[in-house]
Scaffold this motif. Sequence first.
Motif, short mmCIF file in Angstrom:
data_model
loop_
_atom_site.label_atom_id
_atom_site.label_comp_id
_atom_site.label_asym_id
_atom_site.label_seq_id
_atom_site.Cartn_x
_atom_site.Cartn_y
_atom_site.Cartn_z
N ILE A 137 -5.67 -19.19 2.93
CA ILE A 137 -5.91 -17.80 2.58
C ILE A 137 -5.76 -16.92 3.82
CG2 ILE A 137 -7.60 -16.16 1.68
CD1 ILE A 137 -6.74 -18.19 -0.40
N ASP A 138 -5.04 -15.83 3.67
CA ASP A 138 -4.99 -14.80 4.70
C ASP A 138 -6.26 -13.97 4.54
OD1 ASP A 138 -4.60 -12.60 6.32
OD2 ASP A 138 -2.53 -12.23 5.69
N THR A 139 -7.26 -14.23 5.37
CA THR A 139 -8.56 -13.60 5.19
C THR A 139 -8.56 -12.09 5.45
OG1 THR A 139 -9.19 -14.18 7.46
CG2 THR A 139 -9.80 -15.72 5.71
N SER A 140 -7.48 -11.57 6.00
CA SER A 140 -7.38 -10.13 6.18
C SER A 140 -6.85 -9.45 4.92
CB SER A 140 -6.45 -9.80 7.36
OG SER A 140 -5.10 -10.08 7.05
N ARG A 141 -6.43 -10.26 3.94
CA ARG A 141 -5.82 -9.71 2.73
C ARG A 141 -6.48 -10.30 1.49
NH1 ARG A 141 0.52 -10.23 3.10
NH2 ARG A 141 0.40 -8.52 1.59
N ILE A 142 -7.76 -10.05 1.35
CA ILE A 142 -8.53 -10.48 0.17
C ILE A 142 -8.82 -9.24 -0.68
CG2 ILE A 142 -10.71 -11.45 -0.66
CD1 ILE A 142 -10.75 -13.19 1.84
N TYR A 143 -8.49 -9.33 -1.97
CA TYR A 143 -8.60 -8.19 -2.87
C TYR A 143 -9.32 -8.59 -4.15
CZ TYR A 143 -4.64 -7.11 0.20
OH TYR A 143 -3.82 -6.95 1.29
N ALA A 144 -9.78 -7.59 -4.90
CA ALA A 144 -10.46 -7.86 -6.17
C ALA A 144 -10.04 -6.82 -7.20
CB ALA A 144 -11.97 -7.83 -5.99
N THR A 145 -9.87 -7.27 -8.43
CA THR A 145 -9.60 -6.38 -9.54
C THR A 145 -10.38 -6.87 -10.75
OG1 THR A 145 -7.85 -5.28 -10.84
CG2 THR A 145 -7.55 -7.63 -10.38
N VAL A 301 1.55 -1.72 -9.80
CA VAL A 301 0.89 -0.59 -9.15
C VAL A 301 -0.27 -1.08 -8.30
CG1 VAL A 301 -0.50 1.49 -9.58
CG2 VAL A 301 1.58 1.08 -10.91
N ILE A 302 -1.05 -2.00 -8.85
CA ILE A 302 -2.19 -2.56 -8.12
C ILE A 302 -1.72 -3.28 -6.87
CG2 ILE A 302 -3.97 -4.37 -8.20
CD1 ILE A 302 -4.42 -3.57 -11.15
N TRP A 303 -0.71 -4.11 -7.00
CA TRP A 303 -0.25 -4.87 -5.85
C TRP A 303 0.33 -3.96 -4.76
CZ3 TRP A 303 -1.45 -8.79 -3.30
CH2 TRP A 303 -0.63 -9.29 -2.29
N GLN A 304 1.08 -2.95 -5.17
CA GLN A 304 1.62 -2.01 -4.18
C GLN A 304 0.49 -1.32 -3.42
OE1 GLN A 304 4.14 0.50 -6.59
NE2 GLN A 304 5.63 -1.13 -6.94
N PHE A 305 -0.61 -1.02 -4.13
CA PHE A 305 -1.76 -0.41 -3.47
C PHE A 305 -2.43 -1.42 -2.53
CE2 PHE A 305 -6.29 0.70 -3.28
CZ PHE A 305 -6.22 2.03 -2.86
N PHE A 306 -2.62 -2.65 -3.00
CA PHE A 306 -3.26 -3.66 -2.18
C PHE A 306 -2.49 -3.90 -0.88
CE2 PHE A 306 -5.54 -6.13 -5.84
CZ PHE A 306 -6.50 -5.14 -5.90
N GLN A 307 -1.18 -3.89 -0.95
CA GLN A 307 -0.36 -4.20 0.21
C GLN A 307 -0.58 -3.22 1.38
OE1 GLN A 307 3.69 -6.27 -0.23
NE2 GLN A 307 3.66 -4.81 -1.92
N LYS A 308 -1.12 -2.06 1.09
CA LYS A 308 -1.36 -1.06 2.14
C LYS A 308 -2.61 -1.38 2.94
CE LYS A 308 0.45 2.63 -0.85
NZ LYS A 308 0.08 3.89 -1.54
N HIS A 309 -3.40 -2.35 2.49
CA HIS A 309 -4.73 -2.56 3.08
C HIS A 309 -4.92 -3.97 3.61
CE1 HIS A 309 -5.13 0.79 0.19
NE2 HIS A 309 -5.93 1.30 1.12
N ARG A 310 -5.48 -4.03 4.81
CA ARG A 310 -5.85 -5.28 5.45
C ARG A 310 -7.23 -5.13 6.08
NH1 ARG A 310 -1.40 -8.87 6.92
NH2 ARG A 310 0.54 -8.06 6.07
#
Length: 311
Positions: A137-145, A301-310
């Motif tokens: 897991i890339d721990t800088s890129r953990i997301y929730a929906t 849309v969700i993934w494009q938004f997530f990709q902006k954040h680390r």
Amino acid sequence: MKSLQLMLRAILTISLITGLSLASTAVSAQEKGLTHKEEKRRYIVYTPVSYANNPDKKYPLVLNFHGGGMTMREQMLYTQMNKTAEQFDFIVVYPQGLGNVGKQDWNVGFDTSYHEGTDDVGFTDSLLNQLEKNLRIDTSRIYATGLSRGGFFAQRLAAELSHRIAAIASVGASLPIPVEKNQTPRGEKKPVGILIAMGTADQVVAYTGKAEGYLSAIASYEYWIQQNTGKARDTSIETKQYINRDPNDGTEVDILESKAGTFQTSLVSIHQGGHTWAGADPFNIGLPIGKTSNDINLNEVIWQFFQKHRR
């Protein structure tokens, strides 16, 4: 919430009858378990095909929480996020809430004690520990929906696990007032990317909010801007996108996004949309869940938004 549960039961039945199963994308989906506070908890892990072929690569992680009364498998079936995980190379995990059959839920302070009820935040924290131990897991890129109660819960995680979660997307759910009033961060409080997607005609979770229950969609958007930046909403640094790709579906979409701070806040308003997941199969069978928009693929849309954040 019950109407959503019935709809998902219908989707599952129709899919099995017609052969529209997830066979092509569920091969790498495995059910796992862990024990948290003496209770056995379950979850499904989906790893994209590329995972086995790239032993040195670390992957982003998306936690996808089901709605009240639903199951992790129904959430996987309905949102079809495994396909998006294949397309964009991330791991997706579908946790299971606790409760009797038809009553699986997440603790967001409705109908249960916020602090004394089920420790779903602690379970999520433990789940992340286990996933980070067992997977790359890339721990800088953990997301929730999540959808509905799962979306409410994603916002609780943004409030209490901000030191681990970089961004969340809450679908069919605005900010629960219990989260606004009672949140207790379990680590250093940090800004979190927040996307809220709601239908303006949602009859299950009202776009305009509910007294003593949850804020309106726009008030939730403004709350998270304040939390992330320490400043009130500034309309001069917002972008607004209008989308109507399918003029026959009876919906239109506005995406409002604040550019304040590194961790952004976005409101996806689906005009005339119901308590549904945009881009999903619009099985309704006469239930009052409203229209499903085809103007956007919400997963993308969700993934494009997530990709902006680390983190």
